[in-house]
Design an enzyme around this catalytic site. Sequence first.
Site, short mmCIF file in Angstrom:
data_model
loop_
_atom_site.label_atom_id
_atom_site.label_comp_id
_atom_site.label_asym_id
_atom_site.label_seq_id
_atom_site.Cartn_x
_atom_site.Cartn_y
_atom_site.Cartn_z
CB SER A 113 28.84 49.73 3.88
OG SER A 113 29.06 51.04 3.40
CG ASP A 114 24.76 48.56 -1.44
OD1 ASP A 114 25.12 49.59 -2.07
OD2 ASP A 114 23.92 47.75 -1.90
CD1 TRP A 115 27.10 55.00 -2.84
CD2 TRP A 115 27.97 52.96 -2.57
NE1 TRP A 115 28.37 55.00 -3.38
CE2 TRP A 115 28.93 53.76 -3.22
CE3 TRP A 115 28.33 51.65 -2.28
CZ2 TRP A 115 30.19 53.30 -3.59
CZ3 TRP A 115 29.60 51.18 -2.65
CH2 TRP A 115 30.49 52.01 -3.30
CB ALA B 54 24.29 49.11 3.34
#
Length: 853
Positions: free
Chosen positions: A342-344, A346
């Site tokens: 995941s993006d941070w 996200a």
Amino acid sequence: MVLLLHFLGLLALQQGSRAAPTVNSTESAVFLNSSSTASTTPSSFSSYVVSSTTSLASSLTVEPISAISTPTSTIEPSISSTSTSSVAPAPEQTNLVTSPFVGPTPETRGEGAWADAVRKAKALISTWTIEQKANVTTGVGWTNGRCVGNIASQPEIGFPNGLCLQDSPLGIRFADFASSFPAGINAASTFDRELIRARGLAMGQEFRGKGINIALGPMTNMGRVSEGGRNWEGFGGDPYLSGEATYETIIGMQTPKLGTQACVKHYIANEQERNRTTSSSNINDRTMHEIYLHPFLRSVQAEVASFMCSYNLINNTYACENPLLQNQILKQELGFQGAILSDWAAQMSGVPSILGGLDMSMPGDITFNSGTTYMGKNLTDSVMNGTVPESRLDDMATRILAGWYLLEQDQDDFPLVNFDSWDFDNPETNLRVDVQDDHHKIIRHMGAASTVLLKNVNGVLPLKAGIRSIAVIGEDAGPSRKGPNGYPDHGGLDGALASGWGSGTADFPYLISPLEAIQAKARENRTTVGWHLDNFDIAGANSTALRRDAVLVFVASDSGEGYITVDGNEGDRKNLTAWKNGDTLVQSVAAKNKNVIVIVHSVGPITLEPWIDHPNVTAVLWAGLPGSESGNSLVDVLWGDYNPSGRLPYTISKDISDYSAQIRFDGADAPPHPQVDYTEELNIDYRHFLSNDIEPRFGFGYGLSYTNFSYTNLNIIELSLSKRDNEELELYHSDGEGSLKGAVGSSLFKSLHAERYSVEFDLTNTGDVNGCDIPQLYLRFPEDAGEPPAVLRGFERINLDPGATAHVTMPLSLYSLSIWDVVHQKWTRPAGDFGVIIGQSAFDVQLEGTIYA
Ligand code: BGC
């Protein structure tokens, strides 16, 4: 400070975006119910596709197609009932376009390059407990390790050092003694596959040298909107160019024994910073495949180790829990064998993301430093109580460890983490390992190769011996008053611009400003140099420009990630004009001197209309974001040691309204889930200008040289396919029993990508200096295909001595000639003749031919 900004930014965005989840690491019940899809209720395990034969509004109608053909997991359908939406759409937001549920997540197959890695990963986890497997999927939490993302070590079970994940796509963020390379957008401007690969390798070496397991790049979003804050991290406004640059970067970064794991991002349609954690990018199936997916397809072809899913929703389901995009498109259709992280922060849910295909949570906590997680103990509990099948957890861990094995990071020669993102001054954690090698050479080379010559009246450039006195005007020519790293994450414009701002940056070990390099050259050439760096003191600039043989005026435009606002630009730019009085500066100096050469450092297009036609503006050089050798690269081009061959990776319009898309919603008017409809469909960048007959100022692919080229002898040769390829294609295209359509990896079948035509022609350097040209191949699809008038399908960078001729060949595959058939869910060549155009930009025709039906 940096931390705080990043943290506050994300927190603010998240708090604005959704009901704050109250999960803590022991409350698996909450975890089970915490879905965040805005409007999608997974209802079955058949796969569906949004029909793009209808308009976006009517694409609410979903059309069933066959279920995923090779289900490999045993998720019980009843689980879907736990995945219901918990974020109720706001009243005014009913009838939203939706993204269907598709599952289960296909397991990694362990084929081709991945065979050994997957076998080893499976063997390793075969003895692990559920908890140990869950640990490898869960970051330790923001700033709880030395890297921006950290997976804990488990030495007792054969995983001795954990994983270090670190930004950025242009160098190592938060590190000293490392390089700051030209930005992705400059890499794209070179149109040079070899050079892009070399940059990838150099970066891979540096990341590895610091002990980084997963480098968080390349970034390959499409630059749909010119103001998009992070466009410069990526490779421009055409999927083919972007795909080639992404592919080469990954191949370079993942060079065996020398590089590290790449993580391509942000999957997908993360095209603006505004509302990035709340907005839905609404895209139809064809546009998704032909425009936004293509660079990611190339990433899988490059065997990229991991993907990062983005913050935004796609068709109203968050990217990191979007089963259509993760389960079906990425892991089934493209057959991706590695992990999705995941993006941070996200990851917006537990079970829905896991069943939707997400493999790793970064940085692990739900919001930074919350001490809560969607994975970890909650994942363990969900497997224990049967909500998540253990086979899914096994596959998550396998995919993550397979990337580690793929790059042989289990071997003793892979360095341990030797830097500390949060504390440069701690000698115990930051060992100050110098990983720069001689990378300054490639940085300088790429800086020059990416510089685009836009205007050059009567060949004023390169500067000749007769130019004995020059003036350098504009703040962008000089050093920053605060030093090269004076603003956290480069969120400030002060002095020479060489990168944008945000997590996509790296500290400059040094930054050669244009003024510094010009002065060194002046000493060599016995040229006199004056300067004036105050953009707002126009009188001072004017008097400095008087009686000079040439005046170099520098202007800039900056942007970055949305957690930092600079001069009212909240990540995305608020307009496309030069910053800091730049236009007035050029105009007034041009009124005083007849030989004004403008140099632009910019994250993306700016409007040049205020001065581009001014007769005293004799030349314009577009230098983009060249990295730490900025001044040297520029001097090489200015004085002709390097013949410019950079080409625009996007179109520069005459007016901002000429572009097909703008930033949507400016704050006050934004509903809880702003709907960003990609109504332009296939018509991004130059495609829109061609489709609508809009004249650009400088079109995609444009750039001048100090020499000239001529094109002759176009020949298109049809090649025959091997028996095996033919058989595979027949099965792919058949709809009957045994059809390979929709099979795992079907969009990557070698037969689809095998060379079918060879487009050949002769290119001659007709001028009197050595130089590179970049011939480009555009296809004109048969009219009924519904494509824009010309789409890029090939380019080469060819170096020629004066008078020399090269025979240039460009391959075309069946995939190059195909459109995504939304009804049959496969790549299909439309009936009819194809026009083949060889040009020097998307708006130029040098040679034309036909591929007959
Ligand atoms: C960015 C990512 C980045 C991550 C880690 C996020 O805000 O969108 O591109 O890799 O932070 O710093």
